[in-house]
Design a protein around this motif. Sequence first.
Motif, PDB file in Angstrom:
ATOM      1  N   GLY A 191     -31.437  -4.324 -15.489  1.00 43.26           N
ATOM      2  CA  GLY A 191     -31.413  -5.476 -14.900  1.00 43.26           C
ATOM      3  C   GLY A 191     -33.058  -5.594 -14.905  1.00 43.26           C
ATOM      4  O   GLY A 191     -34.079  -4.683 -14.758  1.00 43.26           O
ATOM      5  N   ASN A 192     -33.631  -6.951 -14.946  1.00 39.68           N
ATOM      6  CA  ASN A 192     -34.966  -7.278 -14.819  1.00 39.68           C
ATOM      7  C   ASN A 192     -35.830  -7.514 -13.577  1.00 39.68           C
ATOM      8  O   ASN A 192     -36.735  -7.905 -13.397  1.00 39.68           O
ATOM      9  N   THR A 193     -35.043  -7.225 -12.503  1.00 40.44           N
ATOM     10  CA  THR A 193     -35.438  -7.241 -11.160  1.00 40.44           C
ATOM     11  C   THR A 193     -34.744  -6.281 -10.484  1.00 40.44           C
ATOM     12  O   THR A 193     -33.712  -5.432 -10.734  1.00 40.44           O
ATOM     13  N   VAL A 194     -35.366  -5.797  -9.222  1.00 36.67           N
ATOM     14  CA  VAL A 194     -34.758  -4.848  -8.590  1.00 36.67           C
ATOM     15  C   VAL A 194     -33.542  -5.423  -7.997  1.00 36.67           C
ATOM     16  O   VAL A 194     -32.414  -4.392  -7.940  1.00 36.67           O
ATOM     17  N   ASP A 195     -33.035  -6.413  -7.427  1.00 36.89           N
ATOM     18  CA  ASP A 195     -31.652  -6.832  -6.997  1.00 36.89           C
ATOM     19  C   ASP A 195     -30.795  -6.550  -8.232  1.00 36.89           C
ATOM     20  O   ASP A 195     -29.487  -6.015  -7.991  1.00 36.89           O
ATOM     21  N   GLU A 196     -31.037  -6.924  -9.474  1.00 33.73           N
ATOM     22  CA  GLU A 196     -30.190  -6.832 -10.822  1.00 33.73           C
ATOM     23  C   GLU A 196     -29.835  -5.348 -10.903  1.00 33.73           C
ATOM     24  O   GLU A 196     -28.996  -4.888 -11.275  1.00 33.73           O
ATOM     25  N   PHE A 197     -31.009  -4.539 -10.792  1.00 28.22           N
ATOM     26  CA  PHE A 197     -31.000  -3.072 -11.023  1.00 28.22           C
ATOM     27  C   PHE A 197     -30.058  -2.459 -10.028  1.00 28.22           C
ATOM     28  O   PHE A 197     -29.043  -1.682 -10.677  1.00 28.22           O
ATOM     29  N   TRP A 198     -30.096  -2.562  -8.811  1.00 21.81           N
ATOM     30  CA  TRP A 198     -29.437  -1.905  -7.934  1.00 21.81           C
ATOM     31  C   TRP A 198     -27.873  -2.390  -7.933  1.00 21.81           C
ATOM     32  O   TRP A 198     -27.224  -1.750  -7.656  1.00 21.81           O
ATOM     33  N   SER A 199     -27.891  -3.871  -8.319  1.00 23.65           N
ATOM     34  CA  SER A 199     -26.399  -4.120  -8.251  1.00 23.65           C
ATOM     35  C   SER A 199     -25.512  -3.464  -9.251  1.00 23.65           C
ATOM     36  O   SER A 199     -24.482  -2.969  -9.071  1.00 23.65           O
ATOM     37  N   ASN A 200     -26.202  -3.261 -10.509  1.00 24.34           N
ATOM     38  CA  ASN A 200     -25.545  -2.696 -11.434  1.00 24.34           C
ATOM     39  C   ASN A 200     -25.383  -1.371 -11.291  1.00 24.34           C
ATOM     40  O   ASN A 200     -24.539  -0.461 -11.917  1.00 24.34           O
ATOM     41  N   LEU A 201     -26.489  -0.832 -10.887  1.00 22.03           N
ATOM     42  CA  LEU A 201     -26.452   0.927 -10.608  1.00 22.03           C
ATOM     43  C   LEU A 201     -25.433   1.287  -9.407  1.00 22.03           C
ATOM     44  O   LEU A 201     -24.699   2.073  -9.866  1.00 22.03           O
ATOM     45  N   THR A 202     -25.063   0.466  -8.605  1.00 26.46           N
ATOM     46  CA  THR A 202     -24.000   0.836  -7.386  1.00 26.46           C
ATOM     47  C   THR A 202     -22.670   0.282  -8.043  1.00 26.46           C
ATOM     48  O   THR A 202     -21.721   1.222  -7.594  1.00 26.46           O
ATOM     49  N   ASP A 203     -22.637  -0.338  -8.984  1.00 27.90           N
ATOM     50  CA  ASP A 203     -21.405  -1.086  -9.692  1.00 27.90           C
ATOM     51  C   ASP A 203     -20.944   0.263 -10.683  1.00 27.90           C
ATOM     52  O   ASP A 203     -19.974   0.222 -11.485  1.00 27.90           O
ATOM     53  N   GLY A 204     -21.916   1.015 -11.019  1.00 26.88           N
ATOM     54  CA  GLY A 204     -21.623   2.374 -12.034  1.00 26.88           C
ATOM     55  C   GLY A 204     -21.540   1.783 -13.552  1.00 26.88           C
ATOM     56  O   GLY A 204     -20.844   2.064 -14.415  1.00 26.88           O
ATOM     57  N   VAL A 205     -22.748   0.801 -13.779  1.00 25.23           N
ATOM     58  CA  VAL A 205     -22.626  -0.041 -15.032  1.00 25.23           C
ATOM     59  C   VAL A 205     -23.523   1.023 -15.986  1.00 25.23           C
ATOM     60  O   VAL A 205     -24.731   1.319 -15.494  1.00 25.23           O
ATOM     61  N   SER A 206     -23.245   1.245 -17.204  1.00 26.02           N
ATOM     62  CA  SER A 206     -23.810   2.025 -18.252  1.00 26.02           C
ATOM     63  C   SER A 206     -24.943   1.005 -19.076  1.00 26.02           C
ATOM     64  O   SER A 206     -24.235   0.208 -19.518  1.00 26.02           O
ATOM     65  N   SER A 207     -25.956   1.383 -19.297  1.00 28.20           N
ATOM     66  CA  SER A 207     -26.892   0.531 -20.017  1.00 28.20           C
ATOM     67  C   SER A 207     -27.166   0.883 -21.361  1.00 28.20           C
ATOM     68  O   SER A 207     -27.553   0.083 -22.176  1.00 28.20           O
ATOM     69  N   ALA A 208     -26.313   1.900 -21.790  1.00 27.25           N
ATOM     70  CA  ALA A 208     -26.621   2.436 -23.252  1.00 27.25           C
ATOM     71  C   ALA A 208     -25.869   1.678 -24.152  1.00 27.25           C
ATOM     72  O   ALA A 208     -24.758   1.195 -24.076  1.00 27.25           O
ATOM     73  N   ASP A 209     -26.582   1.656 -25.348  1.00 28.11           N
ATOM     74  CA  ASP A 209     -25.806   0.897 -26.508  1.00 28.11           C
ATOM     75  C   ASP A 209     -26.582   1.184 -27.924  1.00 28.11           C
ATOM     76  O   ASP A 209     -27.724   1.861 -27.783  1.00 28.11           O
ATOM     77  N   ARG A 210     -26.138   0.602 -28.804  1.00 28.50           N
ATOM     78  CA  ARG A 210     -26.771   0.939 -30.447  1.00 28.50           C
ATOM     79  C   ARG A 210     -28.077   0.300 -30.240  1.00 28.50           C
ATOM     80  O   ARG A 210     -28.349  -0.810 -29.518  1.00 28.50           O
ATOM     81  N   ILE A 211     -29.074   1.042 -30.755  1.00 31.36           N
ATOM     82  CA  ILE A 211     -30.507   0.536 -30.611  1.00 31.36           C
ATOM     83  C   ILE A 211     -30.622  -0.669 -31.547  1.00 31.36           C
ATOM     84  O   ILE A 211     -30.196  -1.073 -32.470  1.00 31.36           O
ATOM     85  N   THR A 212     -31.303  -1.692 -31.022  1.00 34.07           N
ATOM     86  CA  THR A 212     -31.768  -2.998 -31.563  1.00 34.07           C
ATOM     87  C   THR A 212     -33.218  -2.916 -32.179  1.00 34.07           C
ATOM     88  O   THR A 212     -33.632  -3.719 -32.769  1.00 34.07           O
ATOM     89  N   HIS A 213     -34.212  -2.030 -31.381  1.00 34.37           N
ATOM     90  CA  HIS A 213     -35.558  -2.091 -31.461  1.00 34.37           C
ATOM     91  C   HIS A 213     -35.869  -1.712 -33.257  1.00 34.37           C
ATOM     92  O   HIS A 213     -36.773  -2.190 -33.879  1.00 34.37           O
ATOM     93  N   PHE A 214     -34.968  -1.254 -33.860  1.00 32.00           N
ATOM     94  CA  PHE A 214     -35.143  -0.895 -35.232  1.00 32.00           C
ATOM     95  C   PHE A 214     -33.821  -0.159 -35.601  1.00 32.00           C
ATOM     96  O   PHE A 214     -32.839   0.171 -35.002  1.00 32.00           O
TER      97      PHE A 214
END
Length: 416
Positions: A19-42
């Motif tokens: 998440g791009n704010t503290v609230d988004e980060f904390w909400s997803n963290l406590t919900d047990g969300v994984s942020s991993a996925d296939r790379i898009t930068h290259f």
Amino acid sequence: MSKPKRVVVTGLGALSPLGNTVDEFWSNLTDGVSSADRITHFDPSQFRTHFACELKDYDPADHLEHNMIRRSDPYSQYALVSTDQAVRDSGLDFDEMDPFDTGVIWGSGQGGMKTFEEEVKNYTQRDFNPRFNPFFVPKLIINMAPGLISMKYGLMGINYATVSACATSNTAIMDALNYIRWGKAKVMITGGSEAGITEASFGGFSAMRAMSQRNDDPKGASRPFDKDRDGFVMGEGAATLILEEYEHAKARGANIYAEVTGAAMTADAYHMTATHPEGKGATAAMKQALQDGEHNAEEVDYLNTHATSTPVGDISEIKATVNVFGESPDHLTIGATKSMTGHLLGAAGAIEAIASIKAINDGVIPPTINTENIDEEIPSSLDIVLGEAREKQVDVVMSNTFGFGGHNGIVVFKKV
């Protein structure tokens, strides 16, 4: 000698894979969300690992002017974005303060890696009149992030960068803490940023076989303490903490999130990349941080582990934990947030400091996800939060970081 001044946290900012704010980060963290996925930068197909924890729905143009984007590396941009959030959150008005009373100590493990990679490629690929961009060095160097932060807000106090690999942010927080304690500053902006998901950086870690190769299951790849863990998952982003002298914060009616009570660093003096197998340096740093904060081990409610999901690192940290807290501490709850954020390298300590502080404020300990079968070397008597977040009164948190080169950085936070 006068008694050291108390130091509190009065502002938070985060730009993270969750998440791009503290609230988004904390909400997803406590919900047990994984942020991993296939790379898009290259295109990652040339490497053993194809996934990471990238920022999502982020465009620098939404936050920064065109000239700043053009003249700065993403790691500095991330720092500016998270710091803007933290400054606004703190309610500080720097126009009303002596500019020499506020400083910036910022950390990054790699600095302008994207700039380095792009400029060297461009230079070597030019057939005629090869040259480097005049902004090459300013964009590259790690101390540019705190420099740019100071310029934005007109801050003329202490200003420098720290580098201690994955312990970098905790180093920065510790230094900021001490300058306020010593009366050398009233406010310090501190934290860390990393923009290391580039071909050069990613390829280097891939060649070391340090990262997980679970390409068929990216979201389940970071599994701290699990017997089948096979390496860390790289992340990117930034996090900012505003540290403030307690009486100064109290006088202006600031919202105080927590107190920073203790911090310490040691070295393993053992290996370039591996932690000490018995957690010798980590044990010493954890004990020194408790002593620095005048805490007993029994006071710590939550241990935010470094736990990167590497075979060696997780076990050495558990051994250090047992050395400090005992094999059956009935008061201690353990968690590993990298199972969701990935490993933000030089920014790891800062983003995990925010997780620690939010745990104190909300009485919630984030889960460790993906861990299905605890490694047999880990005592079953240790209370590790698995699967789902847990409500618990949290008064004292210890947050661990360990870096290549044998750097151990520990910070302790307390409810005010």
